[in-house]
Motif scaffolding. Structure first.
Motif, PDB file in Angstrom:
ATOM      1  N   MET A  19       0.680  -1.134  -0.096  1.00  0.00           N
ATOM      2  CA  MET A  19       0.116   0.072   0.024  1.00  0.00           C
ATOM      3  C   MET A  19       0.979   1.373   0.009  1.00  0.00           C
ATOM      4  O   MET A  19       0.535   2.227  -0.519  1.00  0.00           O
ATOM      5  N   SER A  22       2.626   2.652  -3.632  1.00  0.00           N
ATOM      6  CA  SER A  22       2.248   3.709  -4.513  1.00  0.00           C
ATOM      7  C   SER A  22       2.482   5.257  -4.196  1.00  0.00           C
ATOM      8  O   SER A  22       2.939   5.797  -4.876  1.00  0.00           O
ATOM      9  N   THR A  23       2.235   5.408  -2.862  1.00  0.00           N
ATOM     10  CA  THR A  23       2.338   6.888  -2.380  1.00  0.00           C
ATOM     11  C   THR A  23       3.946   7.208  -2.557  1.00  0.00           C
ATOM     12  O   THR A  23       4.221   8.351  -2.926  1.00  0.00           O
ATOM     13  N   ASN A  26       5.145   7.767  -6.015  1.00  0.00           N
ATOM     14  CA  ASN A  26       4.761   8.755  -6.669  1.00  0.00           C
ATOM     15  C   ASN A  26       5.853   9.804  -6.356  1.00  0.00           C
ATOM     16  O   ASN A  26       5.825  11.031  -6.962  1.00  0.00           O
ATOM     17  N   ASN A  33       3.209   7.692 -12.591  1.00  0.00           N
ATOM     18  CA  ASN A  33       2.377   6.800 -12.142  1.00  0.00           C
ATOM     19  C   ASN A  33       3.145   5.622 -11.636  1.00  0.00           C
ATOM     20  O   ASN A  33       4.270   5.320 -12.134  1.00  0.00           O
ATOM     21  N   ALA A  34       2.555   4.814 -10.836  1.00  0.00           N
ATOM     22  CA  ALA A  34       3.171   3.757 -10.306  1.00  0.00           C
ATOM     23  C   ALA A  34       2.241   2.672  -9.720  1.00  0.00           C
ATOM     24  O   ALA A  34       1.171   3.149  -9.199  1.00  0.00           O
ATOM     25  N   VAL A  35       2.597   1.367 -10.019  1.00  0.00           N
ATOM     26  CA  VAL A  35       1.530   0.263  -9.739  1.00  0.00           C
ATOM     27  C   VAL A  35       2.134  -0.549  -8.938  1.00  0.00           C
ATOM     28  O   VAL A  35       3.427  -1.354  -9.593  1.00  0.00           O
ATOM     29  N   ALA A  36       1.739  -1.255  -7.932  1.00  0.00           N
ATOM     30  CA  ALA A  36       2.432  -2.523  -7.523  1.00  0.00           C
ATOM     31  C   ALA A  36       1.232  -3.316  -6.893  1.00  0.00           C
ATOM     32  O   ALA A  36       0.463  -3.076  -5.965  1.00  0.00           O
ATOM     33  N   PRO A 444      -6.657  15.849  -5.040  1.00  0.00           N
ATOM     34  CA  PRO A 444      -6.326  15.601  -6.465  1.00  0.00           C
ATOM     35  C   PRO A 444      -7.213  15.623  -7.581  1.00  0.00           C
ATOM     36  O   PRO A 444      -6.728  15.800  -8.563  1.00  0.00           O
TER      37      PRO A 444
ATOM     38  N   LEU B 129     -10.729   9.153  -3.070  1.00  0.00           N
ATOM     39  CA  LEU B 129      -9.635   9.317  -3.943  1.00  0.00           C
ATOM     40  C   LEU B 129      -8.431  10.005  -3.732  1.00  0.00           C
ATOM     41  O   LEU B 129      -7.812  10.419  -4.541  1.00  0.00           O
ATOM     42  N   LEU B 130      -8.528  10.415  -2.346  1.00  0.00           N
ATOM     43  CA  LEU B 130      -7.315  11.394  -2.024  1.00  0.00           C
ATOM     44  C   LEU B 130      -6.127  10.583  -2.001  1.00  0.00           C
ATOM     45  O   LEU B 130      -5.892   9.435  -1.623  1.00  0.00           O
ATOM     46  N   GLY B 131      -5.042  11.257  -2.575  1.00  0.00           N
ATOM     47  CA  GLY B 131      -3.758  10.714  -2.546  1.00  0.00           C
ATOM     48  C   GLY B 131      -3.618   9.314  -3.331  1.00  0.00           C
ATOM     49  O   GLY B 131      -2.946   8.853  -3.529  1.00  0.00           O
ATOM     50  N   THR B 133      -3.479   7.073  -6.890  1.00  0.00           N
ATOM     51  CA  THR B 133      -2.633   6.994  -8.085  1.00  0.00           C
ATOM     52  C   THR B 133      -3.893   6.789  -9.131  1.00  0.00           C
ATOM     53  O   THR B 133      -4.824   6.448  -8.933  1.00  0.00           O
ATOM     54  N   ALA B 134      -3.371   6.727 -10.443  1.00  0.00           N
ATOM     55  CA  ALA B 134      -4.452   6.817 -11.538  1.00  0.00           C
ATOM     56  C   ALA B 134      -4.964   5.272 -11.290  1.00  0.00           C
ATOM     57  O   ALA B 134      -6.303   5.155 -11.610  1.00  0.00           O
ATOM     58  N   PHE B 135      -3.950   4.269 -10.990  1.00  0.00           N
ATOM     59  CA  PHE B 135      -4.533   2.723 -10.859  1.00  0.00           C
ATOM     60  C   PHE B 135      -5.418   2.688  -9.732  1.00  0.00           C
ATOM     61  O   PHE B 135      -6.444   2.046  -9.747  1.00  0.00           O
ATOM     62  N   GLU B 136      -5.109   3.371  -8.667  1.00  0.00           N
ATOM     63  CA  GLU B 136      -5.872   2.990  -7.385  1.00  0.00           C
ATOM     64  C   GLU B 136      -7.323   3.713  -7.707  1.00  0.00           C
ATOM     65  O   GLU B 136      -8.554   3.372  -7.130  1.00  0.00           O
ATOM     66  N   LYS B 137      -7.411   4.999  -8.620  1.00  0.00           N
ATOM     67  CA  LYS B 137      -8.715   5.588  -8.581  1.00  0.00           C
ATOM     68  C   LYS B 137      -9.506   4.803  -9.520  1.00  0.00           C
ATOM     69  O   LYS B 137     -10.659   4.493  -9.198  1.00  0.00           O
ATOM     70  N   ILE B 174      -5.249  -3.339  -5.058  1.00  0.00           N
ATOM     71  CA  ILE B 174      -4.014  -3.593  -4.506  1.00  0.00           C
ATOM     72  C   ILE B 174      -4.172  -4.422  -3.127  1.00  0.00           C
ATOM     73  O   ILE B 174      -5.318  -4.233  -2.653  1.00  0.00           O
ATOM     74  N   HIS B 261      -4.238  -3.589   5.888  1.00  0.00           N
ATOM     75  CA  HIS B 261      -4.160  -2.042   5.757  1.00  0.00           C
ATOM     76  C   HIS B 261      -5.354  -1.767   5.131  1.00  0.00           C
ATOM     77  O   HIS B 261      -5.805  -0.704   5.989  1.00  0.00           O
TER      78      HIS B 261
END
Lengths: 519, 284, 472
Positions: A19, A22-23, A26, A33-36, A444, B129-131, B133-137, B174, B261
């Protein structure tokens, strides 16, 4: 845009690590953009939609971990992927031997001798103490915390004054120092105009207007909302003006605030007059006496942000003729007036930013008598947090009566969305006004979270055969991370009108609902 | 530290696990973390060896250790059980004699409407959607859509629609147990407990488990959910919903939210979704 | 040019406290930023914050600084020297035939933890004050026995710390300050009185220690005259000990110093061999020695007015007590904590007793848990990683006043151990002293079941802070 992908077969990584990847990722250099994530069919589908799918990912199974970085340029791509992989390998608990943790300002300041600024945002009960500690350690202070007592504020500002340090706050949300934006602030051009602001969004608006008019900011100092009160007497404002006066990087000084106490206004204007540098005073909602006082001293005075910003950039040599002044769109005003039913006569303004709410409200008050608000001081026009709207209503959702333990509306929009839906149902409402603040510290995708509500409101009005005008103002620049063009495009999608400045927002709103007027 | 073998006792174990471990078993370490070591055996579900700080759950053995990552245990290490002890890799031996079994909270009636409202208020808005990433959104939007479709399918009693909705959530997101899986786990658990109109949901989740479009950890949790079993904080929360004697509900919710988490919040989201569906389908 | 304008011409370098997102945004923009791991001072309690504010007023703070400097000068300048062994009744101030000393702050028999009660009843039988354990329990409740903390008699006691009249004590003298400290002898193996065991084997061993071990050591020391404990301790730290839970080197050095003199003594070869084998049976033998050395050094700072330096930390298995230099004999109490660490086979967290013993005097002096960086080998015993062990020796610097140049840590560049825990710093930072200690079974008679790390309760520091503020 460059992409790097890595598939780690049969690799299960602890949830917490995944988790936070990603933060943290970035924040790596150049990463957009980042993905895991695990290579499940569903995740693969998303990656396909986002244009990130590869043959390797397609072949991966749900027990495999997919790592992707997207960078703005080719050079940083490999390093970024390495950085992402390194984040995974790092145990969350073990510190690297080189990283030291500090628990107090004093110990950190002692170790980091080059440190010159403390940014403090702890709970108000402890804030003054921390600020004293910072000043004692020789640090300049930005105090974001509020709920600090008046006595504490005065003591802190006196101490800072004696030591020649900045004491920005309490309740200071915006500053830009040496080009670094602090707390809630926008990404603006660096330039020769210095701002001292006693109000957060007011300072933000001023900086954004100046940027839009081609100018730039040398320094933006905040004083906190209470600095220009009679009790505090403008200590920080005066020190800030003095600092900009002596700053070789600043040619023009701008002061922005809600109306100061009369005696403090005089002192501030005197100090501006004593400087060799040209200055501009912007006091929103100020009365005739302050205007006269400024004029007496030869200081350009404005009670609206846009003309103040324009004057400031002109003082740096930019020519008005070369600029797009975003004059008020009268054809649009006529059009909206035509669409509204006679009954739809009221403004309902739902703001996150206090000062820009003020500006719009004062503009409405120039034309209308029945303007109500939770931020009006006069008892007969004051609304509480649970009061329904009356006639023209301007609400600042950042005030205590609305926040009440929840995060600020710039972060958590749910209160405002709920109120918006109520206003949308009221056929007496001609225009609903909303601000969307971009930049550091903000949501955002501020417009995005309102989109479902916009659609619902427009549909409702349409089904009832009336036009509901929604007017939005986006406070931001083309350099802010939230992609202002995308935000504007979204508004267009749902037929929401957007204004180009805070001043224009207030003017448009009051003119839209004007009935039987000859403009 | 090489060469030392730590013998330690299992503090408490899931009843089914203890029963199965009375017979010899062979397996290997599936994954090893700070607080959990997962073991795969011939059974379809993983066996979870947990530290003292991890909530109890189906398929788990809780050990009297604060951390599991000091013993050099890694994926692929052999695991051998002889009916009395479980040897994990070269350095850990778990003694099973006299390990008490974990008791499920007693089965209860149906969820109480007022408590459901209370829980809803306590849970707050999931997946801001705070913080993000594009993927998470993208994930967040799909989760919302998936839940909406799930609701539609169940209320209509439509097997195919529910099946599609469940598959749109499986493996989504995730996390070690992806978000969508946790939602299905929470919902599947309630479906197993309440049955009735929720059977269509149970069938859909069972289909997901059959097809297996996600990882082993999620599949283990989903299988247990379909048997009406979940980690202890969720089971206790559900018991409270059904009127069991009160712990302070804030505490129950906090315990659930503390799982993983965002796993806890997602499990609760699934649970609430299914509970509401059950109430609504009764009203029609 | 005003200092603020000066700020404009240098790069911005930030220290942030509060919301992490502000620090992250600053980092994204490329400015150096340190985000504090901050917790409200005083655990957020307004009365503690007010007390801390009192203590930080310039005139008061100046007095405290001066007093603390004096305290550290004494603690660091102390040179504990072993000068002999003798029965408690002969050397311990205030000792009587019916006095039982115990570890930790004052506590009545009825309230004692299981392990301590076991040790008390065992000691009563050993002293002949009761015929058996059952009778000893009655005697203990009868009012004829005087119970008192070791600390209040210039003593320290490991684990239950039960000390009775006939037990032989280390006599440690503090040069140049002249004060003395005492502690009894390690019983070595796990089933021992100090862990609450009290069956006949325990009593028998105590008798042997009274009749053979103690006298041999006494005679050896008469011959040896004195042993410089500070120097020996410094060597032990360089050899991989931390002098609380790991004492391999210290024990080897101590018995090495005593051996020629033991051989010289009038006792039979068999007795001497028994003594050597006894010491060999457990590396813990020198543990009490370092405790007494620490006590001697810290006691020299007792009673320095205005000082906020902690001079004692101890537990009785129920309460945790601390004493501060500036507040004399006053005890500040909080609840004893659990110790977190790996347990021996067959034991579970349900078996754990609470933190017990005077051995935290070593951490108070700057060794033990504070010197873990000297002893990476302790990690398997107490859990954690080697990096974490080293980090503790670093992080304790945040709550101490100075380092002791006489006791150094090789891997940290021979930096001295962090010395002089300051109550104010504990409250300001929220960092508690780390203690590295054994875990006893909660019931009497079973003994050590593991080892690990623990902390004092913050409540004890709160009490001390309030008392200190009131004293100005």
């Amino acid at each position: 845009m460059s992409t790097r992908t890595l598939v780690k077969k049969n690799t299960y990584i602890d949830s917490v690590s995944l988790m936070s990847i990603s933060t943290k990722a970035n924040a790596l250099d150049g990463v957009t953009n980042a993905v895991a994530a695990m290579a499940t069919p569903m995740n693969k589908e998303i990656l396909t939609n986002q244009g990130l799918i590869t043959a390797e990912i397609r072949d991966a199974t749900p027990g495999d971990l997919v790592l992707i970085v997207v960078t703005s340029d080719e050079e940083s791509a490999d390093a970024a992927l390495e950085g992402l992989v390194a984040l995974l390998d790092r145990k969350p608990a073990a510190d690297s031997p080189d990283s030291v943790t500090y628990h107090t300002l004093a110990s950190a300041a002692e170790a980091r001798t080059e440190a010159n600024m403390a940014v403090i945002s702890v709970n108000g009960a402890f804030a003054a103490r921390e600020a004293h500690s910072a000043l004692d350690s020789g640090l300049n202070v930005m105090l974001f915390s509020d709920n600090v007592s008046l006595d504490d504020e005065i003591a802190l500002k006196n101490k800072a004054h004696e030591k020649g340090l900045l004491m920005m706050g309490p309740d200071c949300g915006t500053a830009i120092l040496n080009g670094i934006s602090l707390c809630f602030a926008n990404e603006v051009r660096r330039g020769r105009i210095g701002i001292v602001g006693a109000s957060g969004t007011g300072s933000q608006e001023m900086s954004v207007r100046i940027h839009d008019f081609g100018g730039g900011i040398s320094q933006l100092l905040g004083t906190g909302g209470r600095d220009l009160s009679k009790e505090v007497g403008g200590i920080m404002m005066l020190d800030g003006i003095a600092a900009l006066d002596a700053d070789p990087g600043t040619d023009v000084i701008v002061v922005i605030s809600k109306p100061p106490a009369a005696e403090v206004a005089a002192i501030v204007l005197d100090r501006l007059a004593a400087s060799d540098k040209p200055s501009v005073a912007c006091f929103l909602g100020a009365g005739e006496d302050i205007r006269a006082a400024a004029e007496q001293r030869g200081i350009p005075f404005f009670d609206r942000t846009k003309p103040a910003a324009l004057e400031a950039v002109k003082l740096t040599g930019i020519r008005e003729e070369d600029l797009d002044l975003h004059s008020l769109n009268w054809p649009l005003i006529e059009e909206v007036r035509g669409k509204l039913t006679p009954e739809a006569r009221y403004i309902r303004a739902l703001y996150c930013g206090g000062t820009i709410c003020d500006e719009a409200m004062f503009l409405a008050m120039e034309k209308y008598d029945d303007v109500y608000s939770n931020i009006r001081k006069e008892a007969e026009f004051k609304l509480g947090g649970t009061d329904p709207s009356r006639a023209h209503t301007f609400l600042d959702f950042g005030e205590d009566e609305f926040t009440n333990g929840k995060p600020h509306p710039m972060i958590d929009p749910s209160n405002r969305i709920a109120r918006f839906m109520e206003e949308a149902k009221d056929p007496e409402v001609g225009v609903i006004v909303l601000d969307f603040v971009l930049g550091y510290g903000s949501n955002p995708d501020p417009v995005g979270v309102m989109m479902p509500a916009f659609r619902e409101a427009k549909a409702l009005a349409a089904s009832e055969g009336r036009h509901l005008e929604i007017l939005a103002y986006i406070l931001g620049t083309d350099a802010d991370s939230q992609d202002i063009d995308d935000q504007v495009a979204k508004l267009a999608e749902v037929d929401v009108t957007w204004a180009s400045s805070s001043t224009n927002t207030g003017l448009l709103a009051r003119e839209f609902v004007s009935k039987g007027d000859l403009a | 530290m090489g060469g030392t073998v730590l013998h330690t006792t299992a503090v408490v174990g899931d009843r089914e696990v203890l029963a199965s471990l009375r017979n010899p078993v062979q397996g290997q370490v599936h994954s090893a973390f700070r607080s959990v070591i997962n073991v795969s055996t011939e059974q379809p579900e993983l066996l979870c060896l947990t530290s003292a700080s991890v909530p109890r759950g189906p398929r788990s053995l809780q050990l009297g250790l604060d951390r599991m990552d000091h013993y050099g245990i890694a994926s692929g290490d052999r695991v051998v059980g002889d009916g009395h002890t479980l040897r994990v890799g070269e350095s850990l031996v778990i003694i099973l004699a006299a390990t008490p079994a974990w008791e499920d909270p007693p089965t209860c009636g149906t969820p109480d409407l007022e408590r459901v409202e209370q829980l809803d208020a306590l849970m707050g808005t999931p997946h801001s959607l705070l913080g993000a990433t594009a993927f998470e959104k993208a994930v967040a939007l799909r989760v919302r859509a998936g839940i909406a479709s799930l609701r539609g399918g169940v209320l209509a009693g439509d097997d195919e629609a529910t099946h599609r909705a469940a598959f749109s959530l499986a493996g989504l997101g995730i996390g070690l147990t992806p978000t969508g899986d946790d939602v299905l786990t929470g919902a599947g658990f309630v479906a197993a407990r309440l049955g009735g109109r929720l059977d269509v949901l149970h069938r859909a989740v069972a289909d997901v488990v059959e097809a297996g479009p996600t990882n082993d950890l999620s599949l283990t949790a989903l299988r247990c959910a379909l048997r009406g079993r979940a980690v202890q904080p969720l089971e206790e929360l559900y018991s409270w919903l059904c009127g069991a004697s009160t712990d302070d509900p804030d505490h129950l919710v906090a315990d659930v939210k503390a799982i993983g988490h965002t796993s806890g919040a997602d499990l609760a989201l699934g649970l609430l979704t299914a509970v509401r569906l059950h109430q609504e389908s009764r009203d029609c | 040019m005003s200092p603020i304008t000066d700020l404009f011409s240098r790069p911005l370098s930030v220290i942030s406290v509060g919301a992490a997102m502000f620090a992250e945004d600053i980092a994204t923009q490329g400015a150096p930023v340190t985000h504090l791991e901050w917790s409200p001072p005083g655990g957020g309690r307004p009365d503690i914050v007010a007390a801390l504010t009192t203590l930080s007023q310039p005139d008061i703070a100046a007095r405290i600084e001066a007093a603390n400097a004096e305290a550290l000068e004494r603690i660091i300048g102390s040179q504990p020297v072993l000068v002999g062994f003798a029965p408690a009744l002969e050397v311990v101030p205030g000792m009587t035939k019916t006095t039982i000393l115990h570890a930790g702050p004052p506590i009545e028999y009825e309230r004692m933890a299981g392990a301590m009660k076991g040790a008390v009843t065992g000691a009563l039988v050993f002293e002949g004050l009761a015929a058996d354990i059952e009778e000893a329990d009655v005697v203990a409740r009868s009012g004829t026995i005087t119970f008192s903390p070791c600390h209040e008699h210039d003593c320290v006691g490991s684990m239950a710390g039960v000390t009775s009249a006939s037990m032989f004590m280390h006599i440690v003298e503090n040069r140049p300050y002249g004060n003395r400290a005492f502690t009894n002898l390690s019983e070595q193996l796990a089933k021992i009185l100090r862990m609450g065991a009290n069956d006949q084997s325990v009593i028998d061993r105590l008798i042997w220690m009274r009749d053979v071990l103690g006298p041999i050591l006494r005679e050896a020391m008469i011959s040896a005259k004195e042993i410089d404990l500070r120097m020996m301790l410094a060597q032990a730290l360089h050899m991989g000990d931390e002098a609380h839970n790991r004492n391999n080197a210290g024990t080897a050095l101590l018995i090495q110093a005593l051996t020629p003199h033991i051989l010289n003594s009038s006792f039979s070869t068999k007795d001497q061999q028994d003594v050597f084998n006894f010491v060999l049976s457990s590396e813990y033998f020198s543990g009490p020695t370092w405790m007494a050395a620490s006590k001697a050094a810290l006691d020299s700072a007792k009673g320095i007015k205005d000082s906020t330096v902690v001079v004692a930390m101890c537990r009785n298995g129920v309460d945790f007590g601390i004493r501060v230099a500036g507040t004399g004999d006053q005890w500040f109490i909080g609840p004893a904590q659990f110790v977190e660490g790996p347990l021996f086979a067959g034991f579970t967290v349900a078996d754990k007793g609470l933190d017990i013993g005077d051995s935290a005097i070593t951490e108070t002096y700057g060794i033990g848990g504070f010197a873990m960086a000297c002893a990476p080998a302790i990690v398997p015993l107490v859990g954690g990683t080697v990096s974490e062990a080293i980090e503790y020796s670093r992080s304790m610097m945040q709550i101490t006043t100075a380092t002791n140049p006489n006791l150094t840590i090789p891997i940290l560049g021979f930096r001295g151990v962090a010395t002089g825990i300051d109550v104010r710093k504990v409250e300001e930072t929220g960092v508690l002293p780390v203690i590295n200690t054994a875990i006893a079974h909660k019931e009497a008679g079973i003994g050590m079941i593991g080892a690990g790390l623990t902390h004092p309760p913050l409540e004890a520091f709160h009490e001390a802070t309030l008392a200190l503020a009131a004293s100005f």
